[in-house]
Motif scaffolding. Structure first.
Motif, short mmCIF file in Angstrom:
data_model
loop_
_atom_site.label_atom_id
_atom_site.label_comp_id
_atom_site.label_asym_id
_atom_site.label_seq_id
_atom_site.Cartn_x
_atom_site.Cartn_y
_atom_site.Cartn_z
N SER A 47 0.48 -1.48 -0.18
CA SER A 47 0.17 0.65 0.22
C SER A 47 1.14 1.61 0.33
CB SER A 47 -0.54 -0.08 1.68
OG SER A 47 -1.41 -1.18 1.02
N MET A 48 2.04 0.84 -0.02
CA MET A 48 3.30 1.87 -0.09
C MET A 48 3.29 2.47 -1.48
SD MET A 48 3.62 3.21 3.03
CE MET A 48 5.54 4.61 2.74
N ARG A 49 2.92 1.82 -2.49
CA ARG A 49 3.77 1.90 -3.65
C ARG A 49 2.56 3.68 -4.22
NH1 ARG A 49 -1.33 -1.06 -3.67
NH2 ARG A 49 -2.51 -0.52 -5.32
N LYS A 50 1.46 4.04 -3.71
CA LYS A 50 1.88 5.55 -4.67
C LYS A 50 0.83 5.81 -3.55
CE LYS A 50 -0.62 5.82 -8.04
NZ LYS A 50 -2.00 5.93 -9.35
N VAL A 51 1.71 7.43 -2.75
CA VAL A 51 1.33 7.45 -2.14
C VAL A 51 1.21 9.38 -1.60
CG1 VAL A 51 2.73 7.87 0.71
CG2 VAL A 51 2.44 6.30 -0.05
N LEU A 52 0.07 9.78 -1.17
CA LEU A 52 0.09 11.23 -0.89
C LEU A 52 -0.01 11.74 -0.08
CD1 LEU A 52 -1.48 14.10 -2.49
CD2 LEU A 52 -3.57 13.05 -1.36
N HIS A 53 1.30 12.59 0.40
CA HIS A 53 1.48 13.43 1.73
C HIS A 53 0.36 15.23 1.33
CE1 HIS A 53 2.92 16.00 4.96
NE2 HIS A 53 3.39 15.12 5.23
N VAL A 54 -0.03 15.08 2.51
CA VAL A 54 -1.30 16.65 2.83
C VAL A 54 -0.45 16.68 3.91
CG1 VAL A 54 -3.59 17.11 2.72
CG2 VAL A 54 -2.79 15.45 1.61
N GLY A 55 0.10 18.32 3.97
CA GLY A 55 0.08 19.09 4.86
C GLY A 55 1.11 20.46 5.13
N PRO A 56 1.89 21.40 5.54
CA PRO A 56 3.22 21.83 5.82
C PRO A 56 4.27 21.15 4.78
CG PRO A 56 1.73 22.63 6.48
CD PRO A 56 1.38 20.91 6.86
N ASP A 57 5.31 22.24 4.56
CA ASP A 57 6.52 21.44 4.24
C ASP A 57 6.18 19.62 3.40
OD1 ASP A 57 7.54 23.49 5.17
OD2 ASP A 57 7.62 22.44 7.05
N VAL B 263 7.72 20.93 -7.58
CA VAL B 263 6.36 21.28 -7.89
C VAL B 263 5.68 21.76 -9.90
CG1 VAL B 263 5.05 23.78 -8.34
CG2 VAL B 263 6.08 22.99 -6.06
N CYS B 264 7.73 21.82 -10.66
CA CYS B 264 7.05 21.94 -12.43
C CYS B 264 6.53 20.27 -12.38
CB CYS B 264 8.79 22.77 -12.72
SG CYS B 264 8.97 23.87 -12.44
N LYS B 265 7.39 19.08 -11.95
CA LYS B 265 7.35 18.30 -12.10
C LYS B 265 6.32 17.71 -12.24
CE LYS B 265 12.14 16.64 -11.71
NZ LYS B 265 12.46 15.62 -11.25
N GLY B 266 4.88 18.19 -11.12
CA GLY B 266 3.06 17.88 -11.30
C GLY B 266 3.39 17.18 -9.86
N LEU B 267 4.91 17.13 -9.04
CA LEU B 267 4.28 15.52 -8.04
C LEU B 267 3.92 16.61 -6.59
CD1 LEU B 267 7.39 14.00 -8.59
CD2 LEU B 267 5.89 13.54 -8.71
N VAL B 268 4.50 17.73 -6.63
CA VAL B 268 3.54 18.86 -5.29
C VAL B 268 2.91 19.41 -6.03
CG1 VAL B 268 4.10 20.64 -3.48
CG2 VAL B 268 5.40 18.52 -4.41
N VAL C 114 0.53 17.27 -1.50
CA VAL C 114 -0.65 18.79 -1.28
C VAL C 114 0.17 19.59 -0.16
CG1 VAL C 114 -2.57 19.61 -0.77
CG2 VAL C 114 -2.33 17.50 -2.58
N GLU C 115 0.41 20.42 -0.55
CA GLU C 115 0.05 21.93 0.37
C GLU C 115 -0.34 22.66 0.06
OE1 GLU C 115 1.85 24.31 2.94
OE2 GLU C 115 3.65 23.26 2.45
N PRO C 116 -1.08 22.58 1.97
CA PRO C 116 -2.37 23.62 1.99
C PRO C 116 -2.75 24.61 2.00
CG PRO C 116 -1.92 21.58 4.04
CD PRO C 116 -1.26 21.86 2.71
N TYR C 117 -1.79 25.39 2.35
CA TYR C 117 -1.38 26.45 2.60
C TYR C 117 -0.29 27.79 1.52
CZ TYR C 117 -2.48 24.63 7.05
OH TYR C 117 -3.20 23.77 7.73
N ASP C 118 0.47 27.72 1.77
CA ASP C 118 1.72 29.02 0.62
C ASP C 118 2.57 27.38 0.25
OD1 ASP C 118 3.41 29.72 2.93
OD2 ASP C 118 2.11 30.80 3.07
N LEU C 119 3.71 28.10 -0.50
CA LEU C 119 4.85 27.36 -1.03
C LEU C 119 5.77 28.59 -0.62
CD1 LEU C 119 3.91 25.52 -3.75
CD2 LEU C 119 4.69 24.23 -1.56
N ASP C 120 5.78 29.77 -0.14
CA ASP C 120 6.61 31.07 -0.29
C ASP C 120 8.17 30.26 0.18
OD1 ASP C 120 4.88 32.67 -0.82
OD2 ASP C 120 4.15 33.57 0.68
N ASP C 121 9.33 30.80 -0.19
CA ASP C 121 10.56 30.79 0.16
C ASP C 121 10.70 29.16 -0.10
OD1 ASP C 121 11.01 33.42 0.75
OD2 ASP C 121 9.81 32.57 3.10
N ALA C 122 10.03 28.70 -1.32
CA ALA C 122 10.63 27.50 -1.45
C ALA C 122 11.84 26.80 -1.98
CB ALA C 122 9.11 26.43 -2.64
N SER C 123 12.79 25.49 -2.06
CA SER C 123 13.11 25.57 -2.03
C SER C 123 13.76 25.82 -3.69
CB SER C 123 14.63 23.98 -1.42
OG SER C 123 13.90 22.98 -1.40
#
Length: 262
Positions: free
Chosen positions: A91-101, A136-141, A120-129
């Motif tokens: 069940s760890m083959r396709k994982v969605l994480h939801v939360g800050p960072d 994000v560009c790859k569509g993973l986040v 999924v980042e629920p708040y913002d992506l300011d100062d992203a590394s």
């Protein structure tokens, strides 16, 4: 939200910002060597500015957590990945994480063999590394308000893992968010929630999340799951506890295991 610093290259190019540069414009003929030197300095400052927010530094939320003695449940997920793999197996083959960072959680999950991960980042992506921007560009986040339906089909992911997000939602929005998380998962939901009494900086929370975190007891969560019709995943709970015992792992956050929607 703090204002971003202005572009240093533009400040250098603005003749009014530096008296010396302004005086050069008053002359009809300028030195080519000096012009080249100014361009080089501006380029160096611009490069330094662009790289100042990428890679090699911890996030504001992580620093906040360490400074105030609180436990980041997103960081806790990274510690618990071997335990989760023991408890959930395939069940760890396709994982969605939801939360800050979420970028840090997704990056850790992607290092695991035979594991695909999204966030999924629920708040913002300011100062992203730089790494986060790449995800994000790859569509993973992606950034999405979890108080509304998630942009995924039913059972899009085998497992949904949530951290440091539900503690900021009132029951009004939890009533919508938790069933939605159950909808997009096929094999279950894992919730990492803070313990009552954990410290946070209220001012920073208000500007970032709109409200301070409310850390609820395990008994409150158990009653709430029953109230909204979500059942705890007993087999996963047992496997998680057994794996934790063998690895001498003690979570710094509360961990709940729920079944997906039928």
């Amino acid at each position: 939200m703090s204002r971003r610093p202005g572009n240093p290259a533009r400040r250098l190019a603005d003749g009014g910002s530096l008296p010396f540069v302004g005086s050069m414009h008053s002359k009809s003929r300028s030195s080519p060597i000096l012009s080249v030197a100014l361009l080089v300095v501006g380029a160096i400052l611009l490069i330094g500015y662009c790289y100042s927010g990428s890679g090699g530094r911890i996030s504001d939320r992580e620093a906040l957590s360490k400074a105030e003695g609180g436990a980041s449940c997103t960081l806790e997920i990274q510690r618990s990945i071997p335990i989760l793999k023991k408890a959930y197996g395939d069940s760890m083959r396709k994982v969605l994480h939801v939360g800050p960072d979420t970028c840090s959680a997704v990056s850790s999950l992607l290092k695991e063999e035979d594991t695909e991960a999204w966030g999924v980042e629920p708040y913002d992506l300011d100062d992203a590394s730089a790494n986060c921007k790449s995800l994000v560009c790859k569509g993973l986040v992606r950034m999405a308000d979890i108080k509304f339906p998630l942009p995924y089909r039913a059972k899009s992911f085998s497992l949904v893992v949530v951290s440091d997000a539900l503690d900021y939602l009132s029951p009004k929005y939890l009533n919508k968010t938790l069933p939605e998380l159950a909808r997009v998962s096929a094999d279950g939901i894992v919730i990492f929630s803070g313990h009552p009494g954990q410290q946070r900086v209220k001012g920073a929370e208000m500007s970032k999340f709109g409200r301070p975190a409310k850390f609820r007891s395990s008994s409150w969560w158990t009653r709430y799951f029953v109230q909204i019709g979500l059942q705890e995943n007993e087999p996963a709970i047992k496997k998680f506890e057994q794996a934790s015992l063998k690895k001498s792992y003690k979570p710094a956050c509360q961990v709940f295991h729920l079944q997906s929607s039928d």
